[in-house]
Design a protein around this motif. Structure first.
Motif: not given
Length: 258
Positions: A123-128, A131-133, A137-141, A173-175
């Motif tokens: 929530r509240g994040l846009e664009g790059g 994606i960075a978030a 998330w993927a690396r930590s979860e 990441v794509c999803s």
């Protein structure tokens, strides 16, 4: 940076077969193929382009019950690593036609089933920055566990299991990107630091009018990977497809910096 690629494959086929191969380095932005050879023992080869998808495919009509091949290439990689968090997204109304299909759910990227999660989590994040978030998330979860998934594993399966391999990270990441209205495609690549050495998979996201490579496994970066091909998900860029059953006897992928 220059990378040398050396691939050997030996497969048992069900009689004579026609094999679709997607394993040659693509002539695309950020990389130049200096030299490339593909030898498939006793096979007739026909190269094809797939509309809207980078990278060539090869039809190999194998005239025996064994497919033995060797692919060698030297590729100059000139792309740099972008600072994801500084990249701006593109408004839906400004997206070019060729990227619109990468907003939609696909067989292995069920972005529509992850919309609610993505809305809450990012929530509240846009664009790059978004994606960075997603990558963080993927690396930590998600845990990288060899052999933990199969050719039928989808992004939802990986999301639930919280484990997978490069293919699964790329699908997730794509999803999650598509769930936030950021076009994303699945891309097969070669990387020198991939462990174990193999064909590798990453995501590409459309930001500031261009595609940007993103590897959530952390094994490679845009500056040191060679793109093979891209599509909606793994079903579009499988390194090998056969009409009938095939059994691997030997396969080795070696990628080295020159």
């Amino acid at each position: 940076m220059r990378l040398n690629i050396d691939v050997t494959m030996d497969y048992q086929l069900t009689g004579h077969d026609t094999v679709l191969l997607t394993l040659e380095a693509a002539e695309t932005d950020g990389q130049t193929v200096i030299e490339s050879t593909l030898d498939v023992e006793g096979a007739d080869l026909r190269w094809i382009e797939v509309e809207g998808m980078p990278g060539r495919r090869v039809w190999a009509h194998v005239t025996s019950d064994r497919m033995r091949l060797r692919y060698r290439a030297r590729v100059e990689v000139t792309r740099t690593c972008a600072d994801l968090e500084r990249l701006v997204g593109t408004a839906m109304r400004d997206l070019p036609g060729e990227v619109v299909s990468y907003l939609r759910p696909s067989r292995f990227c069920q972005s529509d089933l992850l919309t609610e999660f993505a809305t809450q989590q990012f929530r509240g994040l846009e664009g790059g920055a978004r994606i960075a978030a997603i990558v963080d998330w993927a690396r930590s979860e998600i845990s990288y566990v060899s052999g933990s998934s199969s050719a039928t594993t989808s992004a939802i399966d990986s999301f639930i299991a919280r484990k997978g391999v490069c293919r699964d990270y790329a699908h997730l990441v794509c999803s999650l990107a598509r769930a936030g209205n950021i076009p994303a495609r699945y891309t097969s690549v070669y990387g020198a630091d991939v462990d174990p050495p193999d064909f590798h998979a990453v995501a590409e996201v459309w930001l500031e009018g261009a595609w940007h490579l993103v590897d959530a496994t952390g094994m490679s970066s845009a500056a040191d990977m060679v793109v093979i091909g891209s599509g909606r998900d793994a079903s579009d860029v499988a390194f090998m497809e056969t009409e009938d059953w095939a059994r691997p006897l030997w396969q080795a992928v070696d990628v080295r910096r020159v």
